[in-house]
Design a protein around this motif. Structure first.
Motif, PDB file in Angstrom:
ATOM      1  N   TYR A  54       0.841  -1.209   0.000  1.00 48.64           N
ATOM      2  CA  TYR A  54       0.000   0.000   0.000  1.00 48.64           C
ATOM      3  C   TYR A  54       0.868   1.247   0.000  1.00 48.64           C
ATOM      4  N   CYS A  55       0.675   2.113  -1.010  1.00 48.57           N
ATOM      5  CA  CYS A  55       1.562   3.257  -1.183  1.00 48.57           C
ATOM      6  C   CYS A  55       0.801   4.556  -1.366  1.00 48.57           C
ATOM      7  N   GLY A  56      -0.449   4.576  -0.925  1.00 47.81           N
ATOM      8  CA  GLY A  56      -1.206   5.821  -1.015  1.00 47.81           C
ATOM      9  C   GLY A  56      -2.471   5.674  -1.829  1.00 47.81           C
ATOM     10  N   LEU A  57      -3.061   6.832  -2.094  1.00 51.06           N
ATOM     11  CA  LEU A  57      -4.399   6.928  -2.681  1.00 51.06           C
ATOM     12  C   LEU A  57      -4.610   6.036  -3.913  1.00 51.06           C
ATOM     13  N   GLN A  58      -3.640   6.016  -4.837  1.00 51.37           N
ATOM     14  CA  GLN A  58      -3.831   5.291  -6.091  1.00 51.37           C
ATOM     15  C   GLN A  58      -2.999   3.997  -6.147  1.00 51.37           C
ATOM     16  N   HIS A  59      -2.753   3.415  -5.002  1.00 48.59           N
ATOM     17  CA  HIS A  59      -2.003   2.147  -4.960  1.00 48.59           C
ATOM     18  C   HIS A  59      -2.641   1.095  -5.875  1.00 48.59           C
ATOM     19  N   GLY A  60      -3.962   1.041  -5.865  1.00 47.30           N
ATOM     20  CA  GLY A  60      -4.657   0.044  -6.698  1.00 47.30           C
ATOM     21  C   GLY A  60      -4.495   0.311  -8.187  1.00 47.30           C
ATOM     22  N   HIS A  61      -4.198   1.577  -8.548  1.00 49.36           N
ATOM     23  CA  HIS A  61      -3.990   1.934  -9.958  1.00 49.36           C
ATOM     24  C   HIS A  61      -2.505   2.016 -10.268  1.00 49.36           C
ATOM     25  N   MET A  62      -1.726   1.124  -9.670  1.00 47.96           N
ATOM     26  CA  MET A  62      -0.287   1.099  -9.947  1.00 47.96           C
ATOM     27  C   MET A  62       0.061  -0.272 -10.515  1.00 47.96           C
ATOM     28  N   ALA A  63      -0.430  -0.512 -11.716  1.00 48.22           N
ATOM     29  CA  ALA A  63      -0.215  -1.803 -12.370  1.00 48.22           C
ATOM     30  C   ALA A  63       0.818  -1.642 -13.484  1.00 48.22           C
ATOM     31  N   PHE A  64       1.209  -2.734 -14.066  1.00 45.84           N
ATOM     32  CA  PHE A  64       2.112  -2.708 -15.230  1.00 45.84           C
ATOM     33  C   PHE A  64       1.973  -4.028 -15.972  1.00 45.84           C
ATOM     34  N   TRP A  65       2.579  -4.087 -17.138  1.00 46.11           N
ATOM     35  CA  TRP A  65       2.558  -5.329 -17.909  1.00 46.11           C
ATOM     36  C   TRP A  65       3.983  -5.772 -18.205  1.00 46.11           C
ATOM     37  N   VAL A  66       4.221  -7.055 -18.074  1.00 42.43           N
ATOM     38  CA  VAL A  66       5.480  -7.626 -18.561  1.00 42.43           C
ATOM     39  C   VAL A  66       5.135  -8.299 -19.892  1.00 42.43           C
ATOM     40  N   VAL A  67       5.771  -7.829 -20.958  1.00 36.90           N
ATOM     41  CA  VAL A  67       5.513  -8.386 -22.287  1.00 36.90           C
ATOM     42  C   VAL A  67       6.713  -9.249 -22.680  1.00 36.90           C
ATOM     43  N   ALA A  68       6.509 -10.564 -22.681  1.00 36.04           N
ATOM     44  CA  ALA A  68       7.592 -11.481 -23.054  1.00 36.04           C
ATOM     45  C   ALA A  68       7.494 -11.763 -24.552  1.00 36.04           C
ATOM     46  N   GLN A  69       8.624 -11.569 -25.242  1.00 32.06           N
ATOM     47  CA  GLN A  69       8.647 -11.736 -26.697  1.00 32.06           C
ATOM     48  C   GLN A  69       9.756 -12.709 -27.097  1.00 32.06           C
ATOM     49  N   SER A  70       9.685 -13.153 -28.342  1.00 36.74           N
ATOM     50  CA  SER A  70      10.793 -13.972 -28.847  1.00 36.74           C
ATOM     51  C   SER A  70      12.032 -13.081 -28.882  1.00 36.74           C
ATOM     52  N   GLU A  71      13.193 -13.700 -28.874  1.00 37.57           N
ATOM     53  CA  GLU A  71      14.453 -12.946 -28.848  1.00 37.57           C
ATOM     54  C   GLU A  71      14.507 -11.898 -29.972  1.00 37.57           C
ATOM     55  N   SER A  72      14.110 -12.312 -31.200  1.00 36.17           N
ATOM     56  CA  SER A  72      14.218 -11.370 -32.331  1.00 36.17           C
ATOM     57  C   SER A  72      13.210 -10.226 -32.183  1.00 36.17           C
ATOM     58  N   ASP A  73      11.973 -10.553 -31.752  1.00 35.41           N
ATOM     59  CA  ASP A  73      10.965  -9.498 -31.552  1.00 35.41           C
ATOM     60  C   ASP A  73      11.412  -8.525 -30.462  1.00 35.41           C
ATOM     61  N   PHE A  74      11.998  -9.066 -29.404  1.00 32.73           N
ATOM     62  CA  PHE A  74      12.457  -8.209 -28.302  1.00 32.73           C
ATOM     63  C   PHE A  74      13.563  -7.273 -28.776  1.00 32.73           C
ATOM     64  N   ARG A  75      14.531  -7.815 -29.526  1.00 32.41           N
ATOM     65  CA  ARG A  75      15.643  -6.979 -30.004  1.00 32.41           C
ATOM     66  C   ARG A  75      15.125  -5.884 -30.936  1.00 32.41           C
ATOM     67  N   ARG A  76      14.140  -6.235 -31.773  1.00 29.53           N
ATOM     68  CA  ARG A  76      13.557  -5.238 -32.685  1.00 29.53           C
ATOM     69  C   ARG A  76      12.870  -4.137 -31.876  1.00 29.53           C
ATOM     70  N   TRP A  77      12.101  -4.565 -30.860  1.00 32.03           N
ATOM     71  CA  TRP A  77      11.400  -3.591 -30.005  1.00 32.03           C
ATOM     72  C   TRP A  77      12.405  -2.646 -29.344  1.00 32.03           C
ATOM     73  N   LEU A  78      13.494  -3.221 -28.812  1.00 32.23           N
ATOM     74  CA  LEU A  78      14.494  -2.418 -28.096  1.00 32.23           C
ATOM     75  C   LEU A  78      15.139  -1.398 -29.049  1.00 32.23           C
ATOM     76  N   ALA A  79      15.420  -1.851 -30.273  1.00 31.78           N
ATOM     77  CA  ALA A  79      16.036  -0.944 -31.254  1.00 31.78           C
ATOM     78  C   ALA A  79      15.079   0.194 -31.607  1.00 31.78           C
ATOM     79  N   GLU A  80      13.779  -0.126 -31.750  1.00 31.99           N
ATOM     80  CA  GLU A  80      12.784   0.909 -32.061  1.00 31.99           C
ATOM     81  C   GLU A  80      12.648   1.911 -30.914  1.00 31.99           C
ATOM     82  N   GLN A  81      12.699   1.404 -29.687  1.00 32.56           N
ATOM     83  CA  GLN A  81      12.544   2.280 -28.527  1.00 32.56           C
ATOM     84  C   GLN A  81      13.709   3.256 -28.392  1.00 32.56           C
ATOM     85  N   ALA A  82      14.868   2.850 -28.910  1.00 29.85           N
ATOM     86  CA  ALA A  82      16.050   3.718 -28.815  1.00 29.85           C
ATOM     87  C   ALA A  82      15.984   4.872 -29.814  1.00 29.85           C
ATOM     88  N   GLU A  83      15.064   4.778 -30.781  1.00 30.98           N
ATOM     89  CA  GLU A  83      14.906   5.828 -31.797  1.00 30.98           C
ATOM     90  C   GLU A  83      14.216   7.051 -31.177  1.00 30.98           C
TER      91      GLU A  83
END
Ligand code: CUA
Length: 349
Positions: A215-244
């Motif tokens: 519990y970390c305050g008013l919006q603790h319940g709205h503190m979510a995230f997603w872990v997106v697991a991808q194939s090695e090649s898809d992940f590397r492509r994503w990482l390269a795009e994010q660096a742009e």
């Protein structure tokens, strides 16, 4: 008069206890289907650590069921053998209480504690050498995600290569938070002034929901995230795009609306809290917005990432997530549409 009341009392009590037991059983049966709904369930593991936690869960559940059955059986046996309302102490009763009521539970609980400790130690050991390191910084109430090897910064969505061990370093920018992806790994707290290290390994590609578990305050319940697991090649492509740089920067050359959006973002109040790579916006109080359109949700899992929700969020995020740090932005409709066009450019191509 008083004689009749003492005769009736036990029967009424028996009826009440039957009603209580029946209601409790019905509640358990009604709640059971909720346990199986895959998302964010420890009982639907897709990661190495979570699978170990699941094993421990089933062991504890099995022991609890066995103890419950034995105690219920003894209770029913005692009720069946009951003669009248008077209790007759019997020889050997005290020994039964000491053995079954003290020694046996102590032995079972000690054994379970031992198994739990061994499991905790096993969970600390990563399932192999780490393929990448991810820095996760907790903020009230969102997650900053950094890939130190490539300089990529994102928020509320952690892309990882499936099947590989990911080294996760956890820090907090403010209060206590706890990082938990039930389908992948157990909880690890984010504690001020230190870096807590943990690891995760998704067995297969997929999206796994995580949630702040402290519990970390008013919006603790709205503190979510997603872990997106991808194939090695898809992940590397994503990482390269994010660096742009943000795709809106290139689009602004030919699209006047996107250009207006970039100007509003750089010259207005957005830039004092947010960074966008390729622009002069370099604030650090809020999430990096460089590839915002690439994320599936807004506001730490609170809203689907659509142009409509983004517009509403910018105009007045306090109606969706009261107490968050971003004040309402009094932009003209044209400026608001332009900023959204700039941020959503990735999806417009
Ligand atoms: Cu962060 Cu609860």
């Amino acid at each position: 008069m008083s004689q009749r009341r003492t005769v009736r009392e036990p029967r009424r009590r028996r009826r009440w206890s039957a009603w209580t037991v029946g209601t409790a059983l019905a509640a358990v049966v009604a709640a059971l289907p909720g346990c199986g709904s895959g998302t964010q369930s420890t009982l639907n593991p897709a990661g190495t650590g979570a699978r170990q936690v699941e094993g421990l869960w089933w062991l504890l559940f099995g022991i609890a069921v066995a103890v419950c059955l034995v105690v219920t059986g003894l209770l029913l046996w005692a009720l069946a053998r009951r003669r009248g309302d008077r209790v007759q102490p019997r020889a050997g009763g005290r020994r039964l209480v000491v053995v079954a009521g003290v020694a046996l539970p102590a032995a079972v609980l000690t054994a379970v504690y031992g198994v739990g400790l061994a499991q905790m130690k096993a969970l600390q050991q990563p399932a192999g050498p780490a393929a990448i390191t991810v820095d996760v910084i907790g903020h009230t109430w969102w997650w900053e995600v950094r890939y130190p090897d490539s300089g990529v910064v994102t928020a509320n969505e952690i892309h990882v290569p499936a099947g590989q061990v990911v080294h996760v370093r956890l820090q907090t920018a403010d209060v206590l938070h706890s990082f938990w992806v039930p389908q992948l790994m157990p909880k690890t707290d984010l504690i001020a002034g230190r870096i807590n290290e943990t690891w995760l390994r998704a067995e297969r590609p997929g999206s796994y929901r995580g949630q702040c578990a402290e519990y970390c305050g008013l919006q603790h319940g709205h503190m979510a995230f997603w872990v997106v697991a991808q194939s090695e090649s898809d992940f590397r492509r994503w990482l390269a795009e994010q660096a742009e740089p943000a795709p809106g920067v290139a689009a602004s050359i030919s699209d006047p609306v996107v250009a207006r959006g970039q100007a509003v973002l750089e010259n207005g109040s957005c830039a004092s809290c947010h960074s966008v790579r390729g622009t002069s916006a370099n604030g650090v109080a809020g999430p990096d917005l460089t590839h915002l359109a690439d994320r599936s949700t807004l506001a730490a899992g609170s809203l689907p990432n659509t142009a409509g929700h983004l517009s509403g969020w910018i105009a007045d995020s306090q109606t969706t997530k009261p107490g968050n740090l971003m004040p309402p932005q009094p932009l003209s409709p044209a400026d608001l549409a332009a900023v959204v066009a700039f941020l959503e450019e990735e999806n417009r191509r």
